[in-house]
Each structure stands twice: as structure tokens, then as C-alpha cells.
Design a protein around this motif. Structure first.
Motif, PDB file in Angstrom:
ATOM      1  N   SER A  39       0.827  -1.212   0.000  1.00 47.40           N
ATOM      2  CA  SER A  39       0.000   0.000   0.000  1.00 47.40           C
ATOM      3  C   SER A  39       0.860   1.261   0.000  1.00 47.40           C
ATOM      4  O   SER A  39       0.404   2.329  -0.427  1.00 47.40           O
ATOM      5  CB  SER A  39      -0.928   0.007   1.215  1.00 47.40           C
ATOM      6  OG  SER A  39      -0.179   0.069   2.406  1.00 47.40           O
ATOM      7  N   GLY A  40       2.107   1.151   0.449  1.00 48.81           N
ATOM      8  CA  GLY A  40       2.988   2.307   0.453  1.00 48.81           C
ATOM      9  C   GLY A  40       3.224   2.873  -0.934  1.00 48.81           C
ATOM     10  O   GLY A  40       3.360   4.093  -1.100  1.00 48.81           O
ATOM     11  N   TYR A  41       3.284   1.998  -1.935  1.00 52.50           N
ATOM     12  CA  TYR A  41       3.464   2.486  -3.304  1.00 52.50           C
ATOM     13  C   TYR A  41       2.275   3.339  -3.731  1.00 52.50           C
ATOM     14  O   TYR A  41       2.443   4.379  -4.393  1.00 52.50           O
ATOM     15  CB  TYR A  41       3.640   1.305  -4.259  1.00 52.50           C
ATOM     16  CG  TYR A  41       4.951   0.588  -4.102  1.00 52.50           C
ATOM     17  CD1 TYR A  41       6.076   0.994  -4.813  1.00 52.50           C
ATOM     18  CD2 TYR A  41       5.084  -0.491  -3.229  1.00 52.50           C
ATOM     19  CE1 TYR A  41       7.290   0.339  -4.676  1.00 52.50           C
ATOM     20  CE2 TYR A  41       6.295  -1.155  -3.080  1.00 52.50           C
ATOM     21  CZ  TYR A  41       7.398  -0.739  -3.798  1.00 52.50           C
ATOM     22  OH  TYR A  41       8.596  -1.373  -3.658  1.00 52.50           O
ATOM     23  N   GLY A  42       1.079   2.896  -3.351  1.00 54.71           N
ATOM     24  CA  GLY A  42      -0.095   3.698  -3.692  1.00 54.71           C
ATOM     25  C   GLY A  42      -0.118   5.009  -2.952  1.00 54.71           C
ATOM     26  O   GLY A  42      -0.553   6.042  -3.500  1.00 54.71           O
ATOM     27  N   GLN A  43       0.372   5.015  -1.712  1.00 56.15           N
ATOM     28  CA  GLN A  43       0.360   6.248  -0.921  1.00 56.15           C
ATOM     29  C   GLN A  43       1.338   7.291  -1.444  1.00 56.15           C
ATOM     30  O   GLN A  43       1.153   8.483  -1.204  1.00 56.15           O
ATOM     31  CB  GLN A  43       0.679   5.908   0.550  1.00 56.15           C
ATOM     32  CG  GLN A  43      -0.449   5.165   1.241  1.00 56.15           C
ATOM     33  CD  GLN A  43      -0.070   4.700   2.629  1.00 56.15           C
ATOM     34  OE1 GLN A  43       1.034   4.195   2.833  1.00 56.15           O
ATOM     35  NE2 GLN A  43      -0.972   4.875   3.585  1.00 56.15           N
ATOM     36  N   VAL A  44       2.384   6.844  -2.141  1.00 54.53           N
ATOM     37  CA  VAL A  44       3.291   7.813  -2.755  1.00 54.53           C
ATOM     38  C   VAL A  44       2.556   8.599  -3.830  1.00 54.53           C
ATOM     39  O   VAL A  44       2.768   9.802  -3.998  1.00 54.53           O
ATOM     40  CB  VAL A  44       4.528   7.094  -3.336  1.00 54.53           C
ATOM     41  CG1 VAL A  44       5.375   8.066  -4.157  1.00 54.53           C
ATOM     42  CG2 VAL A  44       5.362   6.485  -2.219  1.00 54.53           C
ATOM     43  N   VAL A  45       1.678   7.911  -4.554  1.00 55.16           N
ATOM     44  CA  VAL A  45       0.904   8.573  -5.615  1.00 55.16           C
ATOM     45  C   VAL A  45      -0.298   9.312  -5.034  1.00 55.16           C
ATOM     46  O   VAL A  45      -0.604  10.438  -5.415  1.00 55.16           O
ATOM     47  CB  VAL A  45       0.447   7.542  -6.659  1.00 55.16           C
ATOM     48  CG1 VAL A  45      -0.404   8.209  -7.742  1.00 55.16           C
ATOM     49  CG2 VAL A  45       1.645   6.848  -7.274  1.00 55.16           C
ATOM     50  N   ASP A  46      -1.005   8.655  -4.101  1.00 53.69           N
ATOM     51  CA  ASP A  46      -2.203   9.231  -3.491  1.00 53.69           C
ATOM     52  C   ASP A  46      -2.146   8.996  -1.993  1.00 53.69           C
ATOM     53  O   ASP A  46      -2.301   7.857  -1.543  1.00 53.69           O
ATOM     54  CB  ASP A  46      -3.452   8.583  -4.079  1.00 53.69           C
ATOM     55  CG  ASP A  46      -4.733   9.142  -3.483  1.00 53.69           C
ATOM     56  OD1 ASP A  46      -4.648  10.011  -2.599  1.00 53.69           O
ATOM     57  OD2 ASP A  46      -5.817   8.701  -3.903  1.00 53.69           O
ATOM     58  N   PRO A  47      -1.880  10.008  -1.186  1.00 52.27           N
ATOM     59  CA  PRO A  47      -1.739   9.821   0.263  1.00 52.27           C
ATOM     60  C   PRO A  47      -2.940   9.167   0.933  1.00 52.27           C
ATOM     61  O   PRO A  47      -2.809   8.603   2.014  1.00 52.27           O
ATOM     62  CB  PRO A  47      -1.534  11.248   0.780  1.00 52.27           C
ATOM     63  CG  PRO A  47      -0.959  11.985  -0.386  1.00 52.27           C
ATOM     64  CD  PRO A  47      -1.629  11.404  -1.591  1.00 52.27           C
ATOM     65  N   SER A  48      -4.118   9.231   0.322  1.00 52.27           N
ATOM     66  CA  SER A  48      -5.313   8.637   0.912  1.00 52.27           C
ATOM     67  C   SER A  48      -5.564   7.213   0.416  1.00 52.27           C
ATOM     68  O   SER A  48      -6.591   6.618   0.718  1.00 52.27           O
ATOM     69  CB  SER A  48      -6.543   9.493   0.587  1.00 52.27           C
ATOM     70  OG  SER A  48      -6.409  10.779   1.142  1.00 52.27           O
ATOM     71  N   TYR A  49      -4.593   6.661  -0.293  1.00 46.40           N
ATOM     72  CA  TYR A  49      -4.783   5.335  -0.895  1.00 46.40           C
ATOM     73  C   TYR A  49      -4.857   4.244   0.172  1.00 46.40           C
ATOM     74  O   TYR A  49      -4.176   4.290   1.196  1.00 46.40           O
ATOM     75  CB  TYR A  49      -3.622   5.022  -1.839  1.00 46.40           C
ATOM     76  CG  TYR A  49      -3.689   3.638  -2.445  1.00 46.40           C
ATOM     77  CD1 TYR A  49      -4.481   3.387  -3.553  1.00 46.40           C
ATOM     78  CD2 TYR A  49      -2.971   2.580  -1.883  1.00 46.40           C
ATOM     79  CE1 TYR A  49      -4.542   2.120  -4.103  1.00 46.40           C
ATOM     80  CE2 TYR A  49      -3.015   1.306  -2.427  1.00 46.40           C
ATOM     81  CZ  TYR A  49      -3.815   1.076  -3.543  1.00 46.40           C
ATOM     82  OH  TYR A  49      -3.882  -0.172  -4.086  1.00 46.40           O
ATOM     83  N   SER A  50      -5.705   3.270  -0.094  1.00 47.35           N
ATOM     84  CA  SER A  50      -5.736   2.045   0.711  1.00 47.35           C
ATOM     85  C   SER A  50      -6.019   0.885  -0.224  1.00 47.35           C
ATOM     86  O   SER A  50      -6.578   1.059  -1.310  1.00 47.35           O
ATOM     87  CB  SER A  50      -6.806   2.121   1.808  1.00 47.35           C
ATOM     88  OG  SER A  50      -8.100   2.215   1.232  1.00 47.35           O
TER      89      SER A  50
END
Length: 831
Positions: free
Chosen positions: A130-141
Motif C-alpha cells: 500500500s505504500g506504493y499507492g500512498q506515494v501517488v495518493d496519500p489517501s490510498y488504501s
């Protein structure tokens, strides 16, 4: 600002946010937010994204390279059939070992901390994704499971447990590791002596960084969700992080999103740095064991559980098949027996050395290391690991060239050369790295190899199932069978075994001398009884029981007790020969096979099915190793049988306190109970799990108090006689038997009970040495029971006297349990 409902690209259901108007909130881009989608990413996010993607590609590639090199090294090993199945029992054992952490039972807090850190790797892996998604979108889950409460609870629970666990382990290492300025003895006492401290610190720091990043991210996720009005911003979704995440909710949305991006980036970069470092160093066992240990535990010698103790693994041919006498004769003349070079190890042996985590628990328990000798099981494994990593490329090159022989290399020429046969198809590569004698080249010092007592403490303590004893046995086999390089004392022992069938070199006609003077006749198979089928038990006397004076006392005591209990038994007399334990553990497998074949034939002719023995080494060999030679019997140790007879009421110990008071008129009217400490023989306890019967037998003796030594049961300290050390002098450090005797004397015991003639001999020597340096005093102040010989070693072993003299005042007697029991069974003697 009106309420806006939006779904960001790539976000799952958990990323849908209903944002109410929040005073002072600014969009992440710094510009007014339009309806629908905002500007996708900021320059910071682009930079972080590039960094994590590059780091991931490099990290995974280098890690895969490391895996490939480890696999390639393990594959140079010899075949070892049977280690992949049966699948069901092996998987069950693996699951049980991993989940329950059975090897940490005596280190409860260490086990709990290690378990939490171990579990964090698979559980927290999803936070890395999920960290990869949070780099793009901080609200990612993550889709579906991103805000699934059970997953969130597990993540936070394991993260906190892992944080506490790794902090505890770091602190523990700092306390017990060797420190500068300490003396040699203090440094050696640390189980981390010889371990790579920088590598361990790096691994621990990485775990601490990643786990801390996970917890920080969870707090930031809560704060961001609360800031944007998300319904997941509750303690239901953040049960262990909402308490500090709420304190961060007052920060601006832009600040929170930036913090999420940076924290996720640090977590990913830290993880990838770990991948790179361990991938570059495939010998970094402190890191690699978390992967290799799973395979190593699965491929253990005993599929249903338990360490590789008891019988030694058989010597094997190059194709992995076990070798008996017939198979050995069929081998080509240039076949290599045992392990001389790393390429002679099996693939499991190479997996063993690659798996070592350098925890030092084997080193901490090793009696040789504890008494100042150069053997450390850990350092031996690390030497083999490093040599395997250095040699494997050359072995692979030879095999790639088509040669089937990588063991006959010459060290005279440092330049690899290729010589083709007449047909040009089968080249032979000569290289100085191949076939390198591990002992002759100095990779393993001879004193290291021959210091081992094969007590099995290292194997039992190892949390990743390394089979140290089997490897040492194979190294000794090569030295004895191929190089004829072994301690000089063993030359006489081998000769006596070959010519006389016993390590004392005594004639067979003396095997019944122990029975002279008994008030009953001892039947002999083939003379007094037709076969062993005519009696309940065949009494296997053993060489020590027949020839060594102190052991004869045990033999006579057992015979008298069996006779008193009405148990019919017979002996083989002159037909008995050494079981071969000293030969096998000294590396002379051919001599062992010869003795084993001879004894199996005799036992078969005698129709023996139930055997009772007094020697722990004979017990282990007959019960656990003779099945390899085709001999299968129901073997019981004399303490097991006597304990059963006492429990059944066929033997009834009586209280001799009145006799003691008469012998010592000055004794108190209520004399203190006789204090007895029990020494667990390694080949009875650790190798065969016989711990309770001897203690129950002692407890059944009236007026006796059992005083356990600090190291007892599964952690018992060796007497120093195993591994054929009975027949070799100890010239380095403290004598192991003396160290054990000091521990026994320190209990204040009146008597030291044993259950093996080797232990009786070594502890008698040790007690004599302790008494000569620091006189001890028994706790009760009355004479110790029976007789003792504080003089020293047995005749034929170290060339000193025999038993039969009264115990010295204040010196605890060393006697077998059977001797102590007999004094409470037979009528009191009167002068």
C-alpha cells in the motif's frame, strides 16, 4: 466550499472520501480544487515515485541474484534422498515449529519477541504494497481489505508487538554481546562472540525503521482521514493508533499528505536497501535465515518433529544412498568417504550452513567451548558457510565443463587447466579450490574437529534445525578413512576394538568376571539357556560393565535387583562384543559396520527381542543405530526397567536412616535427608529423551532428597566422554568432567547419581580433581553410601586405579542409581 464527493484514480472503496467544508483547508496542489479530480501528483510525489520505483527494481534484482547464488551453492552438494517427503508430516512439523516457536521454550521472553518480529514480515508486507499507492495518493488504501477492521487490527497489533520485540532484542544484544576492554574469558562467554555485530545491527535497525514507519503511517492515515471527514477516522479502524493520530489531525491537509508520502517513501527505501544489502551478501545468515529456515526445518531428518539426535546419519555414497559393508566394497577405489571438501556435503548440509543465524545458542551450550577449547559449533558452521560460498563457483565451472570428478584436484598449480580424454568428450578440470581438505587446509582446525563430545546440545538448541553432529561425524569419517589423520590415542582404541572386540583390549574370557561371587548363577545364552527367548530380557552388559571396575558395581547391582524382583535374564558372555559406538563417533565407520554386523548376527542367533542395558551409549546404539544394520530390538535402559519394577511393587526400597544413625552416633535424632544430585547422561537424556525414570527412581528411595544442578534435564552439561572422547586426553582448557563435577559438588549433595558408566568414570575423575583443589563438604555431615573411587580414570582409559576404596571424607560419592537403590533393597550388612 460546497461538499464534494470524489473518487481518485486507482483508489479502492476505502479511498472514497466525503469531504465537508473545512475552514482553512487548502488543496494538496496549492490551487483551488475543481469539481471531480484534482491535479494528480506534486513534484515531490513524482520524485518519491521515481526513487521508490528505481529502488524496487534494483532491490528485487539484487535480492533475486542473492537467492540464485544461494541456490547454486546448495546445489553443488551431494544428493540426500527422503528429505522432501512425506509432505504432510513435514508441513505439520514446520507449522508447529514456526507458530509455537518450540525451540524458545527456555527463553520465553526472547521467544515472544522473536515470534512478533518474525510474524511482522508477512503481516506487514501489505503495508509495503500500500505504500506504493500512498506515494501517488496519500489517501490510498488497498481494495477490499484496506479498511477491513480485522486486517487493520492485526496490522496494528503485530506492528506494536514487533516494535516492542525488536527493541527488546536490540537491548538484549547490547547487554550480552562482547564488549571492548573485556578479557578473553568474558568475551568468550557471550553467545554472540564470533557473530557479525554490524550485520546484526543493520538487520535490527531495518526492522525498527520499517515497523516504526508503519505505525507512523497509521497515525498519519487517521489524521488525514479525520481532517477530510472520512467515516473511517474512528478507533474501530485505528484501535491502537488513533490516540496519537488525533493529535496530528490539527495539521493542514497538505502537511499531512506530504508526511504520508515521505514516510511511505522512507519505508520502501529502507526495505529495498535491506534487499540490496542481503542480496549482495548471500552469507549474511542473520538476514537470510528468515527465508532459509523454513526450508531447513521442513527438510529436517525427522519428518514428524524432533532434532537430529539419537542415531547418527549413515555414511552415504556420492549418489546419496546409505553405505553398509557390502555397498562400501562395491565403491570404486577413488570414491571419497565422509566429508573432506565442501562439495562432499549433502545439499542439506550446505543448506544448514547457509541458514545459520549466528545467534550463538549452540556455542553457549557447547561443553567444549565452555571449558576453553577451540570448538564452537557456530564458528564451525560459519567457516563451512564461507568456504562453500567461495568454492561453489569453481565447482559449478567444473561441472559446466562436463567433468564428473571435482574431488581429485591438485593444489600444486594455481592455474585452472582442462585436460580432455582421448575421445575429447569428458574433460577433467584441475583447480586448487576443488577437493580442498577442510582440515588439512586449515579451514577447520584439527583441535576443533576432535574436541566434540557429540552431546547434541548444539543440535537441540539450534532454532533453525542445523545438524551439527552429523556434519562433524562426516568430517571425522573422511579424516579417519581417507586421510588416516586422527588423534594418536585412537590408534590403540581402534586396534583393541578390531582384535579384542572392546576398547580396553581385554580378552573375551573376562566378560563374566563381574559375576564372580554373586549369590546366584547368571545364565549365559547358549550355555545355560538355549536362547534369549527363554528369559524375559537379554542383559547386554557392555564393555565398561564387563571390564571397568566402577562399572562392574553397576552391572552387579542391576543383576542383583533383577534377581530380587524375579525378572529372568541371561547374558551373552564371551559372545558379546563392543556395539561400535566409540568407533562410529570417532569416524571409523568401517569398524563400526563390522562390529554392528557381528553383533546383529549374534543377537539374531540368540533370538533376542527384549534387551536391557546399563550403558547409555550401548542403549542408543542398540535401539537407534542397529536398525540401520538390520537389527531391531525392544531396548530398555536399566533405570526404566528398575523404575517399572519399583512402581509395580516388585522392588521395595526401605529406609536405612536407623543404620545411618547407628553408624554416626553424633548425628541428630532427625538426620537430614540424604541429598542426591542426578547427572543426565547425554546419550540417555538429550539423545533419547529419558529424563523422568531416573528421577522417579531416586524419589522412590526413602530418606533421599533430589538436589538438581542448575543445568539439568534437556540443558544438562556433558561429562566429556562422548564422541570417543573417553579414549582421548583433554589437553586444552579445563576438563569437562571437572567442570561438571564442580557444578555437582556445589549443590552440597552427599552423592552424585549417574546412569551411564562413562559418566561415572568422568565424574569420579572430576570429583577427585575438585576435592584435591577445594575440599567440599556434604550437606548431611554423614558418610556417603557405598564405596567410591576418587582416584581417577579407569584402567585402560587414562591408566589409573580401580574402584573399591571408601569415599574420602567430605567428597560426594559418584555412583550409578542402581548401586544406590540396591543399598536400600538388600538387607543391611552387619559386621
Amino acid at each position: 466550499m460546497p461538499s464534494v464527493r470524489r473518487t481518485r484514480p486507482g483508489a479502492g472503496r476505502g479511498a472514497e472520501l466525503t469531504r465537508a467544508a473545512i475552514p482553512g483547508r487548502e488543496p494538496a496542489s496549492g490551487r483551488p480544487e475543481a469539481s471531480g479530480y484534482r491535479v494528480p501528483v506534486t513534484p515531490l510525489q513524482v520524485t518519491c515515485l521515481v526513487l521508490v520505483l528505481v529502488a524496487t527494481v534494483v532491490g528485487v534484482a539484487v535480492f533475486a541474484w542473492g537467492v540464485a547464488r544461494i541456490v547454486a551453492t546448495i546445489r553443488i552438494g551431494r544428493p540426500l534422498p527422503g528429505r522432501w517427503g512425506p509432505v504432510g508430516p513435514r508441513l505439520a512439523t514446520l507449522l508447529r515449529e514456526v507458530v509455537l516457536h518450540l525451540r524458545f521454550q527456555r527463553r520465553v521472553w526472547v521467544g515472544i519477541a522473536h515470534w512478533a518480529v518474525m510474524v511482522s514480515f508477512p503481516v506487514l508486507f501489505l503495508t509495503l504494497v500500500s505504500g506504493y499507492g500512498q506515494v501517488v495518493d496519500p489517501s490510498y488504501s488497498l481494495p477490499v481489505i484496506g479498511h477491513l477492521p480485522p486486517v487493520e487490527w492485526l496490522t496494528e497489533g503485530i506492528a506494536w508487538a514487533s516494535l516492542v520485540g525488536i527493541v527488546y532484542l536490540i537491548a538484549l544484544r547490547q547487554v550480552v554481546r562482547p564488549h571492548r576492554g573485556e578479557g578473553a574469558a568474558e568475551r568468550r562467554s557471550s553467545r554472540f562472540f564470533g557473530s557479525s555485530q554490524p550485520q546484526a545491527v543493520f538487520v535490527e535497525a531495518t526492522v525498527l525503521l520499517v515497523v516504526a514507519a508503519v505505525l507512523v503511517l497509521r497515525g498519519l492515515e487517521y489524521a488525514l482521514a479525520a481532517r477530510t471527514g472520512s467515516p473511517v477516522a474512528t478507533a474501530w479502524h485505528f484501535p491502537l493508533t488513533a490516540w496519537y493520530g488525533s493529535a496530528w489531525a490539527g495539521a493542514g491537509t497538505t502537511s499531512l499528505e506530504t508526511a504520508v508520502v515521505l514516510t511511505a517513501t522512507v519505508k520502501i527505501l529502507g526495505s529495498m536497501a535491506w534487499f540490496v544489502v542481503v542480496g549482495v551478501q548471500p552469507t549474511m545468515g542473520v538476514a537470510w535465515h528468515r527465508f532459509l529456515a523454513l526450508v531447513n526445518v521442513y527438510a529436517r531428518r525427522r519428518p514428524s518433529g524432533g532434532p537430529a539426535l539419537g542415531p547418527l546419519a549413515p555414511m552415504r555414497a556420492p549418489d546419496g544412498s546409505p553405505l553398509d559393508l557390502a555397498a562400501i566394497e562395491e565403491l570404486p577405489d577413488d570414491a571419497r568417504l565422509g566429508v573432506g571438501a565442501v562439495e562432499d556435503l549433502t545439499w542439506k548440509g550446505l543448506l544448514d550452513v547457509a541458514t545459520c543465524t549466528e545467534c550463538g545458542r549452540c556455542q553457549e551450550q557447547c561443553p567444549a567451548w565452555a571449558t576453553g577449547k577451540p570448538l564452537s559449533p557456530k564458528l564451525l558452521v560459519l567457516a563451512l558457510r564461507d568456504q562453500a560460498a567461495a568454492t561453489a563457483p569453481y565447482v559449478r565451472a567444473v561441472r559446466a565443463a562436463g567433468s564428473s570428478d571435482v574431488s581429485g584436484a591438485s593444489t600444486a598449480d594455481a592455474t585452472p587447466t582442462v585436460h580432455r580424454t582421448a575421445d575429447g568428450r569428458y574433460p577433467t578440470v584441475t583447480d586448487p579450490h576443488l577437493g580442498m581438505d577442510l582440515v588439512g587446509s586449515g579451514v577447520i582446525d584439527p583441535d576443533v574437529l576432535w574436541s566434540c563430545t557429540m552431546c547434541g546440545a548444539c543440535v537441540q538448541q539450534c532454532p533453525v534445525d542445523i545438524e551439527h553432529v552429523d556434519t562433524i561425524a562426516d568430517l571425522r569419517r573422511y579424516q579417519v578413512l581417507m586421510e588416516s589423520a586422527f588423534p594418536a590415542e585412537l590408534t590403540g582404541t581402534f586396534t583393541k576394538l578390531e582384535r579384542r572386540g572392546n576398547p580396553w583390549g581385554m580378552p573375551a574370557r573376562g566378560r563374566l568376571d563381574w559375576a564372580k561371587g554373586l549369590p546366584f548363577d547368571v545364565p549365559v545364552v547358549g550355555v545355560d539357556v538355549e536362547s534369549a527367548a527363554d528369559v524375559e530380557y537379554l542383559f547386554w552388559v557392555g564393555c565398561a560393565g564387563a571390564y571397568e571396575d566402577r562399572a562392574k558395581r553397576t552391572t552387579r547391582a542391576v543383576a542383583e535387583l533383577l534377581h530380587t524382583a524375579g525378572v529372568s535374564f541371561a547374558v551373552l558372555g564371551e559372545g558379546e562384543s563392543c556395539t561400535g559406538d566409540p568407533a562410529r563417533r570417532a569416524g571409523n565407520e568401517l569398524l563400526f559396520q563390522t562390529l554392528a554386523a557381528q553383533n546383529v548376527e549374534v543377537l539374531t542367533e540368540a533370538k533376542a527381542t527384549k534387551v536391557v542395558v546399563t550403558c547409555a551409549h550401548c542403549f542408543n546404539t542398540l535401539a537407534r543405530e542397529y536398525p540401520q544394520a538390520g537389527g531391531r530390538y525392544e531396548v530398555v535402559h536399566h533405570t526404566e526397567l528398575l523404575n517399572r519394577l519399583v512402581a509395580e511393587g516388585r522392588l521395595t526400597p526401605v529406609d536405612r536412616s536407623a543404620d545411618d544413625e547407628a553408624a554416626v552416633p553424633a548425628a541428630a535424632s532427625n538426620p537430614a535427608p540424604l541429598r542426591i544430585t542426578y547427572h543426565d547422561p547425554c546419550f540417555l537424556g538429550r539423545h533419547n529423551q529419558v529424563y523422568a525414570p531416573p528421577r522417579e527412581l531416586i524419589a522412590a528411595i526413602p530418606g533421599v532428597e533430589l538436589a538438581e544442578m542448575p543445568r539439568s534435564g534437556s540443558t544438562s552439561f556433558c561429562c566429556g566422554a562422548g564422541g570417543a572422547r573417553m579414549w582421548m586426553e583433554e589437553t586444552i582448557g579445563t576438563r569437562i568432567g571437572t567442570a561438571r563435577a564442580e557444578e555437582a559438588v556445589a549443590t552440597g549433595a552427599d552423592a552424585i547419581a549417574t546412569a551411564c558408566p562413562y559418566c561415572t568414570v568422568m565424574l569420579s575423575d572430576g570429583v577427585a580433581a575438585v576435592a584435591s583443589s577445594t575440599p567440599s563438604t556434604t550437606s548431611s555431615g554423614r558418610p556417603t553410601p557405598g564405596t567410591a573411587d576418587p582416584s581417577g580414570a579407569p584402567a585402560g582409559a587414562h591408566g589409573q586405579g580401580s574402584a573399591g576404596r571408601p569415599a574420602a571424607v567430605g567428597v560426594p560419592e559418584v555412583a550409578d542409581i542402581a548401586v544406590l537403590l540396591l543399598e536400600r533393597i538388600r538387607p543391611a550388612t552387619t559386621d
